[in-house]
Design a protein around this motif. Structure first.
Motif, mmCIF file in Angstrom:
data_model
loop_
_atom_site.group_PDB
_atom_site.id
_atom_site.type_symbol
_atom_site.label_atom_id
_atom_site.label_comp_id
_atom_site.label_asym_id
_atom_site.label_seq_id
_atom_site.Cartn_x
_atom_site.Cartn_y
_atom_site.Cartn_z
ATOM 1 N N PHE A 349 0.814 -1.226 0.000
ATOM 2 C CA PHE A 349 0.000 0.000 0.000
ATOM 3 C C PHE A 349 0.843 1.269 0.000
ATOM 4 C CE2 PHE A 349 -0.300 -1.266 4.626
ATOM 5 C CZ PHE A 349 0.337 -0.179 5.200
ATOM 6 N N GLY A 390 -5.054 2.790 -1.196
ATOM 7 C CA GLY A 390 -3.849 2.889 -0.379
ATOM 8 C C GLY A 390 -4.114 3.518 0.970
ATOM 9 N N ALA A 393 -5.931 1.077 3.295
ATOM 10 C CA ALA A 393 -4.997 0.070 3.808
ATOM 11 C C ALA A 393 -4.059 0.666 4.847
ATOM 12 C CB ALA A 393 -4.198 -0.535 2.652
ATOM 13 N N PHE A 405 -8.773 -4.257 4.825
ATOM 14 C CA PHE A 405 -7.644 -3.960 3.953
ATOM 15 C C PHE A 405 -6.355 -4.446 4.619
ATOM 16 C CE2 PHE A 405 -10.968 -1.322 2.342
ATOM 17 C CZ PHE A 405 -10.708 -1.198 0.983
ATOM 18 N N ALA A 481 -2.443 -2.537 -5.823
ATOM 19 C CA ALA A 481 -3.769 -2.316 -5.236
ATOM 20 C C ALA A 481 -4.377 -3.631 -4.758
ATOM 21 C CB ALA A 481 -4.680 -1.646 -6.255
ATOM 22 N N ALA A 484 -2.747 -4.433 -1.586
ATOM 23 C CA ALA A 484 -3.239 -3.565 -0.514
ATOM 24 C C ALA A 484 -4.623 -3.989 -0.038
ATOM 25 C CB ALA A 484 -3.273 -2.114 -0.996
#
Length: 651
Positions: A349, A390, A393, A405, A481, A484
């Motif tokens: 992340f 991001g 997470a 996450f 992604a 993450a």
């Protein structure tokens, strides 16, 4: 004959660096990008295969490469050691690095030195791989110094900028401080164990618990001293409080550099080193206490600074420093698997956030100040989505026992282990970690709101040319992604669940009574929910209040806090204090030795002084040569008179 997979995973990046670095001008930009990216993608694929063989099937690999040093009783071999800890690091390093390489094809498309940049990235990756596959301290130090060198080269890639020069020099010099501690730790290990091989050190560590030595009249526990010296090296590479000042300035390098070095790889070298040396640190409880305290203080101090910064990359940089603090206080309470878990999820992340920030900067023609952004989420929707993933997470958002996450699982495991450790510094780390979790959520959503929402604050020309990044940049963000989102959920059992012992095998050592990860299963449910409550509740809500509903509040709060706000905004004046104590004093001593010592004394009374005296005498002697005969006759008369007088006096 098939080429060994472990050698390929480590040396393919070196091959790419060699080709791009030595032949980049001949083969051109595209070929340099192609060869480095292909080598990195192949190394990443091989790393996954090694992870399956080693971590999931329990096949530890040891490969001898060559005899390196053989001097008296000191002997060091060069080899590759791949256990579960190394296998995890191979996936992280090669996986993130391969995505950064591909992303760089688009981000650096207009740069005039593309082969050099790609060569530096691949060379850095090779040195990091040497570090994590080392079988002894000296080989680890080789990789350690290699990533430091490449960090200098990459931070200073745009060497035409004075700020990049200063940032690179600062990173290089500050890292030498920690490296000196690491070297002393290596010397100490050889003095105590008679070897720098990990296998020898770990085998003898239990027998050296009571060993001491005398230093300046004090009896010092040997293992504690060695572990503390090694930890100084880890503090520097991983930007822990006191030796952290290089990290924010390192944002002067291109954004892919920030993602690779300062999110997923080099800054985690210190975490890896302490985890690798867990069989040594476990027998030095005082050293573990210091690790936990430093980590907890780093997490909270970095989080407070992140609240006040406006450069989008610096906010993420201080977030990195804070998350590294979490990893270290996990190590300090013997939650090694939790620390490596967070290292792995954080790599996904945080690289996603840095590369997403690079996409924002690319869209806004190089703008990095969030105060000059805003209102662009419709223009760059894919980047906006990645930044949301991001941030979710990083803040550790999730629903317990349902889904979360990546950061939700790893950060919670660290905090649960800290409070379950039963140690006072574990409780301190838990409390500071909760406060830092609140701040993390706050500055993450502050970044999202200031960057993407509100009224556009860009100038008309910049906004008019704002555009989404090309897919060569957006594509590599997809695996990051996915990591993450799913890495924490998928891998939790390996790092904190029932499958932990089988997964790690003998890669980590936790003494009986120190297993805080196992103890974390028994803490009350409300304690497990506190990190999520701190982040999802007041953290995000306050960010919306301050920067969405009441945008005048931040300025009012800054004025109300006065000196406290200025203290945090100026990063606790660490740079100014160090400048006063070390930089100015070193410059004063340098000038003293130079102007007074070298020029005034050595040159004044030495070679330059003698030469000047000879010139003066020669000039005066030359003045006697007038060319008039009567002058010479007069001189002869004076000479005769002098000789007559001397003979007369003598008789």
């Amino acid at each position: 004959m098939t080429f060994p997979l472990d050698i390929a995973a480590v040396f393919l990046p070196l091959l790419g660096a060699f080709v791009a670095g030595m032949f980049g001008r001949k083969i051109g930009d595209r070929a340099s990008q192609a060869v480095t990216c292909i080598c990195m993608l192949a190394a990443a694929a091989i790393s996954i295969k090694l992870f399956i063989d080693v971590a999931l099937h329990g096949a530890v690999m040891n490969r001898f490469l060559l005899h390196w040093i053989d001097s008296g009783t000191f002997s060091v071999d060069w080899g590759l050691h791949i256990d579960t800890l190394t296998a995890v690091m191979l996936v992280v390093v090669n996986g993130v690095s391969s995505m950064v390489h591909v992303y760089s094809v688009g981000y650096m498309a207009e740069d005039k030195s593309i082969p050099r940049f790609m060569a530096y990235l691949s060379l850095f990756t090779f040195f990091m791989l040497m570090l994590v596959t080392s079988s002894n301290l000296l080989q680890m130090f080789f990789g350690w110094e290699g990533v430091g060198l490449c960090s200098y080269l990459l931070i200073n890639f745009w060497y035409e900028k004075d700020s990049a020069n200063k940032a690179a020099i600062k990173a290089f010099i500050v890292n030498r401080v920690g490296d000196f501690g690491f070297v002393l730790g290596i010397f100490g290990c050889y003095m105590i164990f008679g070897s720098v091989e990990f296998s020898d050190i770990f085998k003898l560590a239990p027998t050296m618990v009571d060993k001491t030595f005398v230093f300046l009249g004090y009896t010092v526990p040997a293992l504690t001293a060695v572990c503390l010296m090694l930890f100084v090296g880890a503090m520097d590479k991983s930007a822990q409080l006191g030796l952290h000042t290089w990290l924010p300035d390192a944002m002067e390098g291109p954004t892919p550099v920030s993602a690779l070095i300062h999110a997923a790889t080099m800054v985690t070298a210190g975490v890896f080193m302490v985890a690798r040396l867990s069989p040594l640190f476990e027998y030095a409880p005082t050293a573990l206490m210091v690790v936990a305290i430093v980590g907890a203080l780093t997490a909270i101090v970095a989080a407070t600074i992140g609240l006040t910064q406006f450069d989008i990359k610096r906010v993420i940089a201080y977030s990195t420093m804070s998350q590294l603090g979490y990893m270290f206080f996990a190590l300090g309470v013997s939650a090694y698997s939790a620390a490596i878990f967070h290292l792995m999820t954080h790599a996904f992340f945080k690289a996603l956030l840095f590369l997403g920030a690079g996409s924002v900067i690319h869209a806004l023609s190089g703008e990095q100040d969030m105060r000059k952004m805003g209102g662009i989420w419709r223009i760059i929707p894919f980047t906006y989505t990645y930044m949301w993933i991001g941030s979710l997470a990083l803040a550790g958002i999730g629903i317990d026992s349902v889904f979360g996450f990546a950061g939700f699982y790893s950060k919670d495991l660290i905090l649960d282990s800290a409070i379950a450790s039963g140690k006072w510094y574990g409780m301190m780390a838990y409390i500071l970690g909760l406060i830092a979790a609140f701040m993390t959520a706050f500055y993450s959503w502050r970044l999202l709101i200031l960057t993407f929402h509100g009224k556009p604050r860009e100038d008309h020309h910049t906004l008019e040319h704002a555009h989404e990044s090309p897919w060569i940049m957006l594509g590599p963000l997809v695996p990051l992604a996915l990591g993450a989102i799913f890495a924490g959920w998928y891998a939790y059992d390996w790092f904190g669940g029932e499958g932990r012992e089988a997964f790690w095998g003998h890669a980590l050592l936790v003494l009986s009574g120190n297993d805080s990860v196992a103890a974390a299963e028994n803490i009350p449910e409300w304690e497990k929910l506190m990190p999520l409550i701190a982040a999802a509740g007041p953290g995000i809500i306050f960010a919306y209040i301050f920067y969405w509903w009441k945008p005048e509040l931040p300025a009012k709060t800054a004025r109300a806090l006065g000196g406290l706000y200025r203290l945090v905004y100026n990063k606790y004046y660490f740079d100014e204090i160090y400048d006063f104590l070390f930089v100015r004093s070193a410059r004063y001593l340098g000038n003293l030795f130079w102007k007074t010592g070298d020029d005034g004394i050595i040159d004044g009374y030495g070679p330059d002084g003698i030469a000047a005296l000879t010139v003066r005498i020669a000039r005066r002697a030359g003045a006697l040569e007038t060319g008039y005969v009567y002058h010479y006759a007069f001189a002869m008369v004076i000479g005769v008179a002098a000789f007559v007088t001397w003979f007369w006096l003598k008789s």
